[in-house]
Design an enzyme around this catalytic site. Structure first.
Site, PDB file in Angstrom:
ATOM      1  N   GLN A  91     -14.587  10.932  -5.903  1.00  0.00           N
ATOM      2  CA  GLN A  91     -13.651  10.658  -5.025  1.00  0.00           C
ATOM      3  C   GLN A  91     -12.309  11.084  -5.281  1.00  0.00           C
ATOM      4  OE1 GLN A  91     -14.014   6.961  -2.628  1.00  0.00           O
ATOM      5  NE2 GLN A  91     -15.399   6.130  -4.485  1.00  0.00           N
ATOM      6  N   ASP A 119      -7.159   1.612 -13.440  1.00  0.00           N
ATOM      7  CA  ASP A 119      -8.070   1.629 -11.888  1.00  0.00           C
ATOM      8  C   ASP A 119      -7.813   3.180 -11.486  1.00  0.00           C
ATOM      9  OD1 ASP A 119      -9.434   1.189  -9.783  1.00  0.00           O
ATOM     10  OD2 ASP A 119      -7.885  -0.067  -8.980  1.00  0.00           O
ATOM     11  N   GLU A 120      -8.584   3.567 -10.799  1.00  0.00           N
ATOM     12  CA  GLU A 120      -8.744   5.059 -10.076  1.00  0.00           C
ATOM     13  C   GLU A 120      -8.030   6.081 -11.203  1.00  0.00           C
ATOM     14  OE1 GLU A 120      -9.812   5.237  -7.298  1.00  0.00           O
ATOM     15  OE2 GLU A 120      -9.404   3.531  -5.704  1.00  0.00           O
ATOM     16  N   LYS A 149     -15.946  -2.151  -8.002  1.00  0.00           N
ATOM     17  CA  LYS A 149     -15.071  -1.991  -9.186  1.00  0.00           C
ATOM     18  C   LYS A 149     -13.994  -2.850  -9.317  1.00  0.00           C
ATOM     19  CE  LYS A 149     -11.724   1.344  -6.939  1.00  0.00           C
ATOM     20  NZ  LYS A 149     -10.668   0.618  -7.038  1.00  0.00           N
ATOM     21  N   THR A 150     -13.330  -3.325  -8.284  1.00  0.00           N
ATOM     22  CA  THR A 150     -12.089  -4.161  -8.489  1.00  0.00           C
ATOM     23  C   THR A 150     -12.733  -5.514  -8.784  1.00  0.00           C
ATOM     24  OG1 THR A 150     -10.888  -3.357  -6.499  1.00  0.00           O
ATOM     25  CG2 THR A 150     -10.338  -5.335  -7.191  1.00  0.00           C
ATOM     26  N   ARG A 175     -17.153   5.855   4.054  1.00  0.00           N
ATOM     27  CA  ARG A 175     -16.343   4.835   4.745  1.00  0.00           C
ATOM     28  C   ARG A 175     -17.206   3.991   5.482  1.00  0.00           C
ATOM     29  NH1 ARG A 175     -13.741   4.183   1.137  1.00  0.00           N
ATOM     30  NH2 ARG A 175     -15.120   5.741   0.197  1.00  0.00           N
TER      31      ARG A 175
END
Length: 676
Positions: free
Chosen positions: A261, A230-231, A45-46, A605
């Site tokens: 998430q 973002d987020e 995503k970044t 993770r």
């Protein structure tokens, strides 16, 4: 001042676009209208956000200062700026890339005067906010035990997260909330007098500015041609209102996030913001990033199968072009000590095979769980760090409790005495302690003995409080000869008022401290005497090596979000512990779904290998044993992606969960898998 210079793109637009997969490229090139990018864990995503900014600039669609890009942490904002600078050189320093709060502050510095703010306002930190509320409680002559500063500040922060000024609040629920509203109003007045804001005010006043002065909002509608978030799943109501106001002009808003998430409801985040995106922004397009570049196939299959059990989600399926990799290894342990021993042994095996300690992490649901692992790691010389928190025996409440224990076994321990004599508050101030020090020096006695001598000479609240304190200590000492040490400590902490002090606070932080104190009592139960326990704690402190860079990370799953490790140990997967019973009781099905999202975060993770462990028995704070049931989340994992380990920790055949359960001794364990 608007940017009007010449930019140089480091690489041709087609170069960085060629590095993107089809869905990422589509997200970068879709620049008109509202766009929601559902970005699963490890899907890049970044890269999409930064490539999108670089594409907009390189194609001349907007100058850098005509793009607003916001995220939630300074670290994430710095990383975003850095990556954009790698793609586009000579960027101006006034780019609007930063945290939501920093961008809101920037707007208020320039236009806040329209809503009565001094442009040079200061920002209060958490301690300043608490002191301000405490002062108001004192002026109103309220009982500080009933109207606790942290509880009231918690109400105020929640109201601000929802975008509510004091005059916009609805009906109050009970006397505490009623008084909190009065304090909130006075708190805001004090802030005006101080020419100060807290972090909640930054969005509160910015939204007020947009509502009451549409001409100011219009300035930013014209300025920002593109907005990137973002987020987005972590936004609260105030942040949502701020973003929606800014996006209501050109409607070129791109929100990147993952509803699977969303794990910060307890911080005020509202997963409904991302779930309602298509309703909030007419004509919105949704692009799903599902190709994962982090984890192996079995890990992603398990994560996707688990999260499909949630109802409130937009839906996506993670996949990878990498190999299937190792199956998730599920380990049953008899108790928490057995669990810690097994995991420590597995870490040592991986280390012997060439893995670094730094490539491994132990993720817990609740911070009190770290104690058992810390002790085991120290015993077997496995270096570790507790990320985002203190080691168990370094935490405030544990140090306080140990001071009580030290003074209980040594009535001349002046350092322990001075730490606990006024914790909880007993009307024993610095002046009284100073007099005790003077007497101690004159008479050649310890400070505790001097304090008793002082109390015998004078009358008043302080002397009475000293006598009551020593009475509690004396009663606890009388129990030492014929009562288990753990019960003595539990009784002492209760009779001294220390447990009540945290119970009365009624905050999530206080609940965590109470859980840690229960775990401390569990730890003491393993020793024959309190002296042995205190010696053990002292030896543990001496063995800490803070300078070792190659260490196992231990943290909560919440704290692990955004991180990745080759090997992840997910521990304590039992009903009531994970999913957390209190979360389900307080929030029902939405609480259960958030717990499941937390499990999804934990699984994703890992890059290569996952161990999930659960116990049949957990020790309670009464030094007894409680039967434990495997978490329902284990049952929800796909059988083909899971392998069970026998009692020696050696992978056995790929038997089903029911087959394994039938071999276990616990009737409750068998019942959990009965339907499978």
């Amino acid at each position: 001042m608007p940017f009007s210079g010449v930019l140089r793109v480091v690489s041709d637009d087609t170069d960085f676009l060629s590095e993107l997969n089809p869905q990422q490229r589509e997200a970068v090139l879709t620049v008109d209208g509202p766009l929601l990018v559902l970005a699963g864990a490890g899907t890049g995503k970044t890269r999409v956000l930064t490539s999108r900014i670089a594409h907009i600039i390189s194609q001349g669609l907007a100058f850098p200062d005509e793009i607003l890009a916001v995220t939630f942490t300074n670290k994430a904002a710095f990383e975003m700026k850095q990556r954009v600078c790698e793609l586009v050189q000579d960027l101006p320093g006034d780019m609007w890339i930063g945290t939501i709060h920093s961008m809101a502050m920037r707007i208020l510095r320039q236009y806040g005067g329209a809503v009565g703010l001094d442009p040079n306002f200061s920002i209060l930190d958490d301690d300043d906010q608490l002191r301000l509320v405490k002062g108001i409680v004192s002026v109103l002559e309220l009982d500080e035990k009933q109207y606790q500063t942290k509880v009231i500040m918690g109400h105020i922060r929640r109201w601000k997260d929802r975008g509510l000024f004091p005059w916009k609040l609805g009906l109050a629920m009970g006397p505490i909330e009623t008084m909190s509203r009065r304090i909130y109003k006075e708190y805001q007045e004090r802030l005006k007098t101080l020419r100060a804001l807290d972090f909640g005010d930054l969005l509160l006043y910015c939204t007020k500015l947009f509502d009451e002065h549409p001409e100011v909002l219009q300035i930013f509608h014209e300025k920002f041609k593109y907005i990137l978030v973002d987020e987005y799943q972590d936004t609260n109501t105030a942040q949502y209102l701020w973003l929606k106001a800014l996006a209501s002009g050109r409607k070129n808003i791109c929100c990147v996030g993952d509803d699977d998430q969303a794990i910060y409801t307890w911080r005020g985040a509202d997963v409904g913001n991302i779930l309602r995106f298509e309703q909030d922004f007419e004509g919105a397009k949704v692009i799903r990033l599902e190709q994962n570049y982090r984890s192996s196939g079995h890990i992603l299959t398990a994560a996707s199968a688990l999260i499909r059990n949630n109802v409130k989600r937009l839906g996506k399926e993670l996949w990878t072009s990498a190999r299937e990799g190792d199956q998730i290894r599920v380990k049953h342990a008899w108790n928490s000590e057995d669990e810690a021993r097994f995991i420590c042994n597995e870490i040592e095996k991986l280390r012997a095979e060439g893995a670094s300690f730094g490539s491994m992490a132990v993720l817990v649901r609740a911070i009190f769980q770290t104690r058992e692992f810390e002790e085991r790691f120290l015993r077997q010389n496995v270096p570790y760090q507790v990320v985002g928190g203190l080691r168990f025996y370094e935490r405030q409440e544990i140090r306080d409790a140990i001071a009580y224990i030290k003074f209980l076994i040594d009535n001349d321990d002046s350092l322990a005495f001075e730490r606990i004599i006024n914790v909880p508050k007993r009307s024993i101030g610095e002046a009284t302690l100073h007099k005790a020090h003077v007497i101690a020096q004159e008479e050649g006695v310890s400070v505790p003995v001097a304090a008793q001598m002082y109390a015998a000479k004078v009358r008043g609240k302080a002397s009475q409080a000293i006598n009551v304190f020593f009475s509690v200590i004396t009663e606890a000492r009388a129990l030492l000869d014929n009562t288990p040490p753990a019960i003595v400590v539990k009784t002492l902490l209760e009779d001294s008022g220390y447990i009540s002090m945290w119970k009365q606070e009624k905050t999530s932080e206080a609940l965590t401290r109470l859980e840690n104190l229960k775990e401390l009592v569990n730890a003491i139960a393993e020793f024959d005497s309190l002296r042995d326990f205190v010696d053990h704690v002292s030896l543990m402190a001496d063995r800490v090596d803070p300078d070792n860079p190659d260490i196992v990370s231990m943290m909560t799953i919440h704290g692990a979000k955004g991180l990745e490790f080759d090997t992840v140990f997910l521990v304590g997967w039992e009903e009531n512990l994970f999913p957390n019973q209190r979360t389900i009781v307080d929030n029902g099905m939405s609480g259960l779904e958030e717990e499941r999202r937390l499990a999804y975060v934990g699984i994703t993770r890992a890059k290569k290998l996952i161990f999930i462990s659960y116990c049949s028995h957990r020790k309670t704070n009464n030094s007894g044993w409680q039967m434990a049931v495997p978490s329902r989340f284990i049952r929800e994992l796909p059988r083909d992606s899971v392998i069970f380990l026998d009692k020696k920790g050696i992978p056995g055949p790929t038997e089903s969960m029911k087959d394994v359960a039938d071999e276990e001794t616990s009737e409750m364990v068998r019942a959990r898998y009965k339907s499978m």
